[in-house]
Design a protein around this motif. Structure first.
Motif, PDB file in Angstrom:
ATOM      1  N   LEU A  91       0.206   1.280  10.229  1.00 48.52           N
ATOM      2  CA  LEU A  91       0.623   0.543   9.042  1.00 48.52           C
ATOM      3  C   LEU A  91      -0.558  -0.084   8.310  1.00 48.52           C
ATOM      4  N   LEU A 229      -3.803  -5.093   4.329  1.00 47.06           N
ATOM      5  CA  LEU A 229      -2.779  -4.195   3.801  1.00 47.06           C
ATOM      6  C   LEU A 229      -3.363  -3.335   2.691  1.00 47.06           C
ATOM      7  N   GLN A 233       1.298  -1.839  -0.381  1.00 46.97           N
ATOM      8  CA  GLN A 233       2.204  -2.402   0.616  1.00 46.97           C
ATOM      9  C   GLN A 233       2.718  -3.783   0.217  1.00 46.97           C
ATOM     10  N   VAL A 238       6.309  -4.863   5.443  1.00 41.53           N
ATOM     11  CA  VAL A 238       5.468  -4.771   6.642  1.00 41.53           C
ATOM     12  C   VAL A 238       5.995  -5.702   7.730  1.00 41.53           C
TER      13      VAL A 238
END
Length: 807
Positions: A91, A229, A233, A238
């Protein structure tokens, strides 16, 4: 060419009035210097980007413990933090971070240092620069790192004398030896959210932090993550993905039963917002105070400048008579004003630079990014823009006060019309503006002063005099709880045998310190009561501190040795949980499984570091997880940290002191920022009042000088001095009272619009707030009247014939 001539004329004019020029330059330099320093601090904290690559994408990752609908960001579940780091790699890029203290055992003096345990990504995320060497090497897993260390510039200089061959040298920090691979630059600083103990001395691999990455029951406060990030995003999305990672992994463990009906959630905040915290409110208040101070001073400067222009009327009349247009006169006045304001600005920049250095020394822990404070290009540009604006305003007021059509007749006039050149409206406007601005500033400063002094002087609720605290690092020699408790008891008995010591107590932490040990308490239904401070103690803790009981009793030795589920709470917890103080026999829970019987209620005590977060404290039986000792010294005993270290070495040479506190000094340190705020508020109030009274005095003195002929005539025909005095005071009351009413309206407007932001600093109740406001307005009115009466008395006490002749 024309401009150079105009500059020469302006310089010559100012040279003929050195007292006037020096007064204006000094007044503007002092107040403009304060404004520039406040502007610099606000620009840094509110607008300047963090000095990191892609700073806007950096976030601070913590965990929320949600119980009964209440969030508590406190201890961070170790296993949860590690799972988010490992499984979040798809991520984002992140780094685990934990600041801890330890002993540099390889140094002869064995100093206590602060280490920052990090995963290798930390250095690239923050763009850390090196004087020598490189960052920690990347590893396939956070637990498989090599024993390497990056040291700070200060440590390189102090412990290694700045050796050029420091790379490759080894050092021992705690029980491990590390090879030095890098030295960071002098300006490198740990971002404020990751600072638990102070400036970082060493950067070490997270593998050696001592955390068990599978432990869901360990929840230290100093384990968090730095996350980067992508621009696309959204933090909320998240966080939802991270929440699933936490929930899925927790469900696979035995600890899941303890969290039924509760949640552990990821909490992302922008790093910039986390660094700012509430400091933006503080700096804006400082900026507002500096602006108000400059406005008051500038009103004085306008008055001085108008008086200066009045003396130059003959020269201006000659200029008008030979054909000088209003624009030409304005230009000459503007150049003269610009010389004054530019000179003042140069000195203001020097004063601002000194104030920033002073701020760096005094505001440690209160404001972030202090290491970045300096006079930058933006501040210099702003300062000279202010100089041009102030010069333009001075020239405008001067030009506005001069009647161009009447200037041509001045050469043949007797001079009796001179006073008309500066109108009564302008003079009274100056008085009203100074009173209004000063009133708002004084009311705000008085409220701040009252609040900060009450906080700084608030009794602790226990006796801190002659009490020392020290935390012991026992290393790897004492591993089990039983071994640690036995060691604590041995240390206690050893110190009790010393002639300087009267009492000793074993505990988890001292009652006051920089740090926050808190936990969430629940009722029997699992509903959150609130977050409160806690400690684990022995039976001598309360008697040593002279901390009084309200109800119930102390722990017994048996309850402590058996670690019975007994609890002592303070008044605030009792009132919040049960609405009464007599709660003996009631239960408070840490979880449905662990309910603690309340056996005692003690008085609340005041901790300046945590009082805005919570006031209540709970006390459990001693558990030995952290080895801390309180010593109560006999009066006039001399016992230092060096003595404690020596006594511990006599017991076991492997014992080290991680933290040493003198509670009286700690109390003073914790309230230092409140004393500083009180000192600043008091100084600002006095300076504002002096400036306002000086300005009013100047305006009235000038007015009386212009009216001396009229007053001479009144006295010559038999008017009583007291009647003249009352007549003049009656005239002056109008602008004074108008200014006070305006200041009250402005203060009310500020109160209504910014109450929530300023609630922490406001008085405890509206009656107290009202009485403070009325007292300030009365003091201001009295001071202003005094400033009016003195110049009036000078005129009416003179011989009336002299007044007529002078006219």
């Amino acid at each position: 060419m024309k401009n150079s001539i105009a500059i020469k004329h302006a310089f010559a004019s100012l040279k003929q009035a050195p007292g006037f020029s020096l007064t204006i330059i000094l007044t503007l330099a002092l107040t403009l210097g304060a404004l520039l320093a406040a502007f610099n601090i606000n620009q840094l904290i509110s607008f300047k980007s963090l000095p990191y690559p892609a700073a806007k994408q950096l976030h601070f990752l913590q965990q929320n413990y949600v119980s009964g609908g209440k969030d508590n960001i406190g201890g961070q579940m170790v296993a949860g933090q590690y799972h988010m780091y490992r499984e979040g790699k798809d991520l984002f890029t992140s780094a685990l971070v934990s600041q801890q203290r330890g002993i540099l055992l390889s140094a002869p003096s064995k100093p206590m240092l602060i280490g920052l345990y990090v995963s290798h990504e930390y250095f690239s995320l923050l763009g850390v620069k090196f004087v020598q060497g490189q960052a920690l090497n990347a590893s396939s897993d956070v637990n498989n790192a090599e024993k390497e260390v990056v040291i700070s510039y200060q440590l390189w200089q102090n412990q290694f004398n700045g050796r050029a061959d420091v790379i490759g040298q080894s050092l021992q920090f705690q029980d491990n030896y590390y090879r030095i691979v890098g030295v960071v630059t002098k300006s490198t600083a740990t971002p404020a959210p990751f600072v638990a103990y102070g400036k970082t001395d060493l950067y070490l691999p997270m593998a050696f932090s001592g955390f068990d990455d599978k432990n869901w029951r360990s929840a230290p406060r100093n384990l968090t993550s730095l996350v980067k990030l992508t621009p696309e995003q959204q933090p909320t999305q998240v966080m939802a993905q991270l929440n699933k990672i936490i929930a899925d992994n927790l469900a696979l463990t035995d600890a899941a039963k303890e969290y039924q009906g509760k949640e552990i959630k990821a909490h992302l905040t922008k790093l910039s917002d986390e660094i700012k915290g509430d400091s933006e409110k503080i700096t804006l208040l400082v900026l507002a105070g500096a602006v108000a101070l400059l406005l008051i001073a500038f009103a004085n400067v306008i008055n001085l400048y108008l008086a200066h222009i009045a003396k130059k009327q003959q020269l201006l009349a000659i200029c008008a008579s030979v054909g000088a247009k209003p624009k030409v006169i304005f230009k000459q006045l503007f150049i003269e004003s610009l010389l004054l304001t530019f000179t003042a600005t140069v000195f203001a920049l020097i004063i601002a630079a000194w104030l920033l250095v002073y701020t760096q020394a005094l505001a440690v822990g209160s404001l972030p990014r202090l290491n970045e404070l300096h006079i930058d290009t933006g501040t210099i540009i702003f300062s000279f823009m202010m100089a041009i604006l102030l010069a333009a305003l001075l020239a405008f007021f001067a030009r506005f006060s001069v009647n161009y059509n009447e200037l041509k007749s001045q050469l043949t006039a007797s001079g009796k019309g001179a006073s008309a050149q500066i109108s009564k409206k302008i003079r009274y406007l100056l008085i009203v503006s100074q009173i209004a601005i000063t009133g708002v500033l004084l009311i705000s400063s008085a409220i701040l002063l009252q609040k900060t002094l009450s906080t700084a002087n608030k009794p602790l609720g226990f006796n801190e005099k002659n009490v020392l605290s020290f935390q012991i690092d026992a290393g790897e020699k004492y591993k089990t709880r039983a071994e640690k408790l036995a060691l604590l008891e041995e240390i206690k008995q050893h110190f009790l045998s010393l002639t300087q010591v009267s009492q000793v107590s074993k505990n988890l932490i001292p009652p006051i310190r920089v740090g926050n040990f808190s936990t969430v308490f629940e009722d029997s239904q699992g509903n959150a009561i609130g977050s409160f401070g806690y400690n684990t103690i022995d039976q001598d803790y309360f008697s040593l501190l002279e901390h009084p009981f309200v109800y119930g009793r102390n722990f017994t030795i048996e309850e402590i040795s058996e670690r019975q589920l007994k609890l002592i709470i303070s008044e605030s917890i009792a009132m919040q949980a049960f609405g009464r103080l007599d709660v003996l026999g009631e239960y408070i829970h840490l979880s449905p499984k662990y309910g603690y019987e309340i056996i005692g209620v003690v008085k609340d005590y005041f901790n300046a570091f945590t009082h805005q977060e919570f006031t209540g404290h709970a006390y459990f039986t001693l558990n030995g997880s952290r080895l801390n000792i309180l010593l109560k010294l006999k009066d006039n005993s001399d016992f230092t940290q060096a003595d404690i270290i020596e006594q511990l070495a006599n017991l076991d040479s492997s014992l080290r002191v991680l933290e040493y506190l003198n509670l009286s000094d700690t109390k003073a340190d914790l309230v230092a920022k409140y004393r500083l705020a009180a000192w600043l508020a008091g100084s600002l109030s006095i300076l504002a009042l002096i400036l306002a009274c000086t300005g009013i005095y100047g305006v009235i003195a000038y007015t009386m000088h212009m009216r001396r002929y009229e007053l001479g005539v009144r006295m010559a025909v038999g008017a009583k001095k007291i009647k003249i005095m009352l007549m003049l005071i009656k005239e002056l009351l109008s602008p004074l009272l108008t200014g006070i009413v305006i200041s009250l309206l402005l203060a009310t407007l500020v109160y209504l619009n910014y109450y929530s932001a300023l609630a922490t600093w406001l008085a405890q109740d509206n009656l107290q707030l009202f009485s403070t406001t009325m007292l300030i307005l009365a003091v201001m009115l009295f001071s202003a009247l005094l400033a009016c009466i003195i110049p009036v008395q000078k005129i009416i006490n003179n011989d009336p014939i002299k007044a007529l002749k002078n006219e």
